[in-house]
Enzyme design. Sequence first.
Site, PDB file in Angstrom:
ATOM      1  N   GLU A 258       0.822  -1.215   0.000  1.00  0.00           N
ATOM      2  CA  GLU A 258       0.000   0.000   0.000  1.00  0.00           C
ATOM      3  C   GLU A 258       0.861   1.272   0.000  1.00  0.00           C
ATOM      4  OE1 GLU A 258      -2.888  -0.628  -0.677  1.00  0.00           O
ATOM      5  OE2 GLU A 258      -3.592  -2.420   0.373  1.00  0.00           O
ATOM      6  N   HIS A 281      -2.773   2.300   8.305  1.00  0.00           N
ATOM      7  CA  HIS A 281      -3.839   1.471   7.748  1.00  0.00           C
ATOM      8  C   HIS A 281      -4.023   0.256   8.648  1.00  0.00           C
ATOM      9  CE1 HIS A 281      -6.207  -1.080   5.182  1.00  0.00           C
ATOM     10  NE2 HIS A 281      -5.214  -1.902   4.910  1.00  0.00           N
ATOM     11  N   HIS A 283      -6.861  -3.052   9.978  1.00  0.00           N
ATOM     12  CA  HIS A 283      -8.068  -3.833   9.683  1.00  0.00           C
ATOM     13  C   HIS A 283      -8.946  -3.827  10.933  1.00  0.00           C
ATOM     14  CE1 HIS A 283      -5.895  -6.200   6.224  1.00  0.00           C
ATOM     15  NE2 HIS A 283      -5.961  -4.898   6.025  1.00  0.00           N
ATOM     16  N   GLU A 311     -16.879  12.124  22.263  1.00  0.00           N
ATOM     17  CA  GLU A 311     -15.612  12.779  21.876  1.00  0.00           C
ATOM     18  C   GLU A 311     -15.354  12.717  20.372  1.00  0.00           C
ATOM     19  OE1 GLU A 311     -14.177   8.596  22.976  1.00  0.00           O
ATOM     20  OE2 GLU A 311     -15.859   9.919  23.402  1.00  0.00           O
ATOM     21  N   HIS A 352     -12.777  -3.837   4.216  1.00  0.00           N
ATOM     22  CA  HIS A 352     -11.329  -4.035   4.288  1.00  0.00           C
ATOM     23  C   HIS A 352     -10.704  -3.423   5.550  1.00  0.00           C
ATOM     24  CE1 HIS A 352      -7.255  -3.975   1.984  1.00  0.00           C
ATOM     25  NE2 HIS A 352      -7.046  -3.888   3.289  1.00  0.00           N
TER      26      HIS A 352
HETATM   27  P1  13P Z   1       1.198  -5.488   3.106  1.00  0.00           P
HETATM   28  O1  13P Z   1       1.633  -6.717   3.858  1.00  0.00           O
HETATM   29  O2  13P Z   1       1.742  -5.433   1.710  1.00  0.00           O
HETATM   30  O3  13P Z   1       1.500  -4.231   3.890  1.00  0.00           O
HETATM   31  O4  13P Z   1      -0.382  -5.573   2.913  1.00  0.00           O
HETATM   32  C1  13P Z   1      -1.253  -5.690   3.992  1.00  0.00           C
HETATM   33  C2  13P Z   1      -2.564  -5.049   3.763  1.00  0.00           C
HETATM   34  O5  13P Z   1      -3.270  -4.780   4.708  1.00  0.00           O
HETATM   35  C3  13P Z   1      -2.978  -4.731   2.372  1.00  0.00           C
HETATM   36  O6  13P Z   1      -4.077  -3.873   2.366  1.00  0.00           O
HETATM   37 ZN    ZN Z   2      -5.258  -3.910   4.287  1.00  0.00          ZN
END
Ligand code: 13P
Ligand code: ZN
Length: 416
Positions: A258, A281, A283, A311, A352
């Site tokens: 990413e 980023h 999950h 908040e 995602h």
């Molecule tokens: P990477 O291991 O390449 O960072 O990918 C993980 C991920 O969350 C892709 O969206």
């Molecule tokens: Zn991801």
Amino acid sequence: HMDLKPENIMLDRSGNIYLIDFGAALFAGEKLSGYGTKNYASKKQAKTEERADIYFDIYSLGKTMESLLKATDAVQKIIEKCLIDDDAKRYHNIRQIQADFERILRICRMKKGFMVVIAVFCIQNLWNQIQREEKREKEEENNMKFLDAEFVKGFIRMANDGWEQGWHERNGGNLSYRVKPEEVEEVKENFEAREWNPIGTAVPNLAGEYFLVTGSGKYFRNVTIKPEDSICMIELDEKGENYRIVWGLVNGGRPTSELPSHLMNLEVKKLQDERYRVVYHAHTTNVIALTFVLPLEDKVFTRELWEMATECPVVFPSGIGVVPWMVPGGREIAVATSELMKKYDLAIWAHHGMFAAGFDFDLTFGLMHTAEKSAEILVKTLSMQPTKRQTITPDEFRHLAKDFGVTLPEEFLYEK
Ligand code: 13P
Ligand code: ZN
């Protein structure tokens, strides 16, 4: 001399004899520095309390002569064959004697050549081993110095905090940090630049800058225990189109898949405010769950998450954007996300995860944490009953905004 032996006696083509290798030589009376060569040195030479004198060399000379005599055993046999009474068993001509002599010489030469090859091989092996050891020590020292820097420690801690929240199954998620010039100076001596690679997009406003990023396919749960294998520092070229690793990912690999999203988001945020440095980023379970039941609209997610924790409007007053489901890892999703980052600090990737941008590790982690916490409350509420019995009203939000000195866009304060 202290190390007399046949190998230390050399003969040149003119028949001159040279004594070589004075590495162990001592003046008479000096304390012994080490044991000579086995089978040539006297037993006394092994005792370190002894002092050097001529008797050590006389003993070794005796041993050297003894070994030379052994070499003449073969010559002795030739002599005996010349002296056999029985003519039939004696040499029949000079050529036969010459041939036996040449055979002895050949064997001697071969033995000598073999010894030289073995010696060269051993020395080379030892040298390589020393070099490998020195390289490993240097690398370890470099890694230690790099890992001592405060910004690196902050990065590692944040990655681990995310892992502990349960947001990083397997290699899920990635983190990037736009390193300050003075921080680059701090760790620069530990850099070892590798080859240039295309980023997959262009970020001209980040040209020449350095970033700390997680590696593609690397697990967040490993970042604390083997950071040099899990993360890397990269440098961008003068066009902002290529990157090269200058530290980390010691066992190979490349920055997160990413990277285009991280860099494009960092570029957008930098142009807004130079203080933006972190893009994260994750999950985040509950936000992901909501993308299956709520309309994928910025105004719905913003309002719903604002309502679930008081908040929230203060932590992300500009709201939260939503990117519909897209193939991750490329430029297309990066463009869509960075477009939303012009307006927000948070962007949801449907089904995602989430992207957050902030000035530092605390603020960025806090932003992700707050939004996900709010999503968790919403998931729990929806699990109890499909509608809320009561919630925070648009007017109450306006009141809150005034007291906390934040601006809440009216587009999110619609009547339901
Ligand atoms: P990477 O291991 O390449 O960072 O990918 C993980 C991920 O969350 C892709 O969206
Ligand atoms: Zn991801």
